[in-house]
Write a protein that holds these residues in place. Structure first.
Motif, PDB file in Angstrom:
ATOM      1  N   LEU A 147      -2.089 -41.156  28.130  1.00 32.54           N
ATOM      2  CA  LEU A 147      -3.236 -40.384  27.652  1.00 32.54           C
ATOM      3  C   LEU A 147      -3.347 -39.084  28.439  1.00 32.54           C
ATOM      4  O   LEU A 147      -3.450 -39.100  29.665  1.00 32.54           O
ATOM      5  CB  LEU A 147      -4.513 -41.205  27.792  1.00 32.54           C
ATOM      6  N   VAL A 148      -3.332 -37.975  27.738  1.00 31.85           N
ATOM      7  CA  VAL A 148      -3.382 -36.666  28.383  1.00 31.85           C
ATOM      8  C   VAL A 148      -4.840 -36.224  28.509  1.00 31.85           C
ATOM      9  O   VAL A 148      -5.532 -36.074  27.493  1.00 31.85           O
ATOM     10  CB  VAL A 148      -2.597 -35.615  27.566  1.00 31.85           C
ATOM     11  N   PRO A 149      -5.343 -36.040  29.721  1.00 35.65           N
ATOM     12  CA  PRO A 149      -6.701 -35.491  29.874  1.00 35.65           C
ATOM     13  C   PRO A 149      -6.708 -34.024  29.483  1.00 35.65           C
ATOM     14  O   PRO A 149      -6.298 -33.149  30.247  1.00 35.65           O
ATOM     15  CB  PRO A 149      -7.001 -35.701  31.364  1.00 35.65           C
ATOM     16  N   LEU A 150      -7.183 -33.747  28.291  1.00 37.61           N
ATOM     17  CA  LEU A 150      -7.084 -32.395  27.742  1.00 37.61           C
ATOM     18  C   LEU A 150      -7.906 -31.380  28.521  1.00 37.61           C
ATOM     19  O   LEU A 150      -7.640 -30.181  28.441  1.00 37.61           O
ATOM     20  CB  LEU A 150      -7.516 -32.401  26.277  1.00 37.61           C
ATOM     21  N   GLY A 151      -8.907 -31.849  29.265  1.00 37.90           N
ATOM     22  CA  GLY A 151      -9.647 -30.915  30.100  1.00 37.90           C
ATOM     23  C   GLY A 151      -8.757 -30.271  31.153  1.00 37.90           C
ATOM     24  O   GLY A 151      -8.885 -29.069  31.445  1.00 37.90           O
ATOM     25  N   MET A 152      -7.840 -31.051  31.716  1.00 33.43           N
ATOM     26  CA  MET A 152      -6.885 -30.495  32.682  1.00 33.43           C
ATOM     27  C   MET A 152      -5.938 -29.511  32.002  1.00 33.43           C
ATOM     28  O   MET A 152      -5.565 -28.479  32.576  1.00 33.43           O
ATOM     29  CB  MET A 152      -6.085 -31.633  33.320  1.00 33.43           C
ATOM     30  N   THR A 153      -5.553 -29.827  30.773  1.00 29.88           N
ATOM     31  CA  THR A 153      -4.663 -28.925  30.043  1.00 29.88           C
ATOM     32  C   THR A 153      -5.339 -27.590  29.775  1.00 29.88           C
ATOM     33  O   THR A 153      -4.740 -26.529  29.954  1.00 29.88           O
ATOM     34  CB  THR A 153      -4.243 -29.587  28.720  1.00 29.88           C
ATOM     35  N   VAL A 154      -6.589 -27.642  29.351  1.00 30.45           N
ATOM     36  CA  VAL A 154      -7.328 -26.407  29.092  1.00 30.45           C
ATOM     37  C   VAL A 154      -7.479 -25.590  30.380  1.00 30.45           C
ATOM     38  O   VAL A 154      -7.327 -24.361  30.378  1.00 30.45           O
ATOM     39  CB  VAL A 154      -8.699 -26.727  28.484  1.00 30.45           C
ATOM     40  N   LEU A 155      -7.777 -26.277  31.480  1.00 31.20           N
ATOM     41  CA  LEU A 155      -7.899 -25.588  32.767  1.00 31.20           C
ATOM     42  C   LEU A 155      -6.585 -24.911  33.157  1.00 31.20           C
ATOM     43  O   LEU A 155      -6.573 -23.754  33.611  1.00 31.20           O
ATOM     44  CB  LEU A 155      -8.316 -26.583  33.846  1.00 31.20           C
ATOM     45  N   ALA A 156      -5.464 -25.605  32.972  1.00 32.55           N
ATOM     46  CA  ALA A 156      -4.171 -25.037  33.352  1.00 32.55           C
ATOM     47  C   ALA A 156      -3.830 -23.826  32.490  1.00 32.55           C
ATOM     48  O   ALA A 156      -3.329 -22.809  32.993  1.00 32.55           O
ATOM     49  CB  ALA A 156      -3.087 -26.113  33.223  1.00 32.55           C
ATOM     50  N   VAL A 157      -4.092 -23.898  31.188  1.00 32.48           N
ATOM     51  CA  VAL A 157      -3.809 -22.760  30.309  1.00 32.48           C
ATOM     52  C   VAL A 157      -4.687 -21.570  30.678  1.00 32.48           C
ATOM     53  O   VAL A 157      -4.228 -20.416  30.710  1.00 32.48           O
ATOM     54  CB  VAL A 157      -4.016 -23.168  28.838  1.00 32.48           C
TER      55      VAL A 157
END
Length: 473
Positions: A147-157
């Motif tokens: 499961l990918v925590p999309l909040g971390m993905t948004v932060l990284a982008v």
């Protein structure tokens, strides 16, 4: 008595000086005029570079407009600025995740109950969560966590875009070097975590991490370097080959998907507000210390966009699951044992299905109607079949985007029952496509003048045929 002649317009509009009142304006100082000429020449050069570069944003320079890269990168090859931007972006997002856990460790280090918890453990917890946000998978309790925590993905982008906008020079070499620098930092973190991270989950987990981190870096750094207008012009040879009806239908589908995502965010906010009592009970039952509370807060913020993706599946009708055998949908709720995560207390309880919730898919139809209204305002048709085809393309596009959102927000959260989390990609995509198609068709097709003209002609022909048959009979 005749009036005196009116003086010429040039003399009447000539500005007067404050001191003499004469019509001759003061001459501009030579240095200021020369500076303006130099500034204009720089703008002309920058426009030429932007046109030659195709999809690269103009690098601002001149008085009052600091350049993108300066200081340490002055005189260095342009790719160096991209390399620094990529490494800086990865480090910044990593620190945003790890610093709260380190602060919690420092605040509770004097507690004898936390004597066995060292600072490497707090760093490892944040590092694993950061790697999961880049698409990594890890082993936990005999199961796999994908499961990918999309909040971390948004932060990284976001950090990658901000770093590139500030530091990187807008060149292709800098973009590629930035991706390499970002991947290098991700590799360092993965090596530092060791077997607790993707390295302990097998080669497949490493491949997922490399692909995910590469996409995050490419999108984030690219959005910081590339101007939207320049990107459109650079990709014009590709999308201009598509028929106009395909471009308009695809845009309408994107509008429907965006509006559906906004509605899902509002539904999520309503769930959180209505479930705040259950969420508070979970927090009280956990009895967390400062360290545990900080880790839990970071984890919940990271999973909040995933809950929005589950709301999309709920609005579409098929619903979602948080564990095998569970389902949350507008017409059916079957709960079960859930992880001790306060955010899950916001999910609708059993007995909340039915009633007004059964009509939730109509909100997706309204999103399709919005896309149909846009089609009606934009599409210029010459054939009867063009408006229905555009509505069909809008539904297919929206369904595809909803399926992608469902796939990104779901996955495995652990062993056993938790191996099933999220919605069904195929069912959600088909449901959204059909509902958006219905809404777009109902608005765009009846309002199209070509369709109305064709219907009138067909009706007259049918009526004439019926009258002819009756008269012969």
């Amino acid at each position: 008595m005749s009036r005196p002649p009116v003086p010429p317009a040039r003399a009447a509009t000539r500005p007067r000086t404050a001191a003499t009142g004469r019509g001759t304006p003061p001459a501009a100082p030579a240095p200021r005029a020369a500076g303006a000429l130099v500034e204009r020449w720089r703008d002309v050069v920058d426009r030429g570079r932007a046109r030659a570069g195709g999809l690269l944003r103009r690098s601002p320079s001149g008085p009052g407009r600091p350049g993108r890269a300066g200081g340490a990168t002055d005189g260095a090859p342009r790719w160096v600025s991209g390399l620094l931007a990529g490494a800086q972006a990865a480090l910044l997002s990593f620190l945003v995740v790890v610093v709260p856990t380190m602060a919690a460790y420092v605040a509770t280090s004097a507690d004898p109950a936390n004597a066995e918890i060292g600072w490497p453990r707090s760093v490892a917890v944040g590092a694993v969560l950061w790697l999961l946000g880049h698409g990594a998978s890890v082993d936990a309790g005999g199961g796999s966590v994908t499961l990918v925590p999309l909040g971390m993905t948004v932060l990284a982008v976001f950090t990658a875009a901000a770093s590139a906008r500030r530091t990187a020079r807008p060149t292709r070499s800098a973009w590629l070097a930035g991706i390499g620098g970002y991947l290098a930092m991700v590799g360092v973190v993965a090596l530092g975590v060791g077997p607790a991270g993707p390295l302990g989950a097998g080669p497949g987990a490493v491949v997922r991490l490399v692909v995910g981190a590469g996409l995050v870096a490419a999108v984030g750094l690219g959005s910081g370097m590339i101007a939207a207008r320049a990107l459109r012009e650079a990709t014009r040879p590709a999308w201009s080959r598509l028929p106009a009806i395909a471009r308009v239908g695809g845009t309408a589908g994107a509008i429907a998907a965006s509006s559906l995502l906004a509605v899902a965010a509002l539904v999520t906010a309503a769930w959180v507000l209505m479930g705040r009592a259950a969420t508070g009970d979970v927090v009280a039952a956990l009895g967390l210390d400062v360290f545990g509370g900080a880790v839990l807060a970071v984890g919940q913020l990271a999973l909040l966009p995933n809950l929005v993706g589950w709301s999309v599946a709920w609005l579409a009708g098929p619903g979602f699951a948080v564990g095998a055998g569970t389902v949350w949908s507008p017409g059916h709720v079957v709960g079960g044992p859930l992880p001790a995560l306060p955010l899950l207390g916001a999910l609708p309880p059993e007995g909340a299905e039915g009633g007004a919730a059964r009509w939730a898919p109509l909100l997706v139809v309204l999103c399709g109607a919005l896309a149909g209204w846009w089609l009606h305002r934009t599409l210029r048709t010459s054939r009867v079949w063009e408006a229905p085809l555009a509505a069909l393309l809008a539904g297919v596009t929206a369904g595809t985007l909803a399926a992608v959102a469902t796939a990104l927000s779901g996955g495995s959260a652990g062993p056993g029952r938790l191996a099933v989390v999220g919605g069904s990609v195929a069912l959600v995509g088909l449901a959204v496509a059909g509902l958006v198609l219905a809404g777009a068709f109902l608005v765009a097709v009846p309002g199209d003048p070509v369709v109305r003209g064709g219907v009138r002609r067909a009706s007259r022909s049918a009526w004439a045929a019926i009258r002819g048959t009756t008269s012969h009979g």
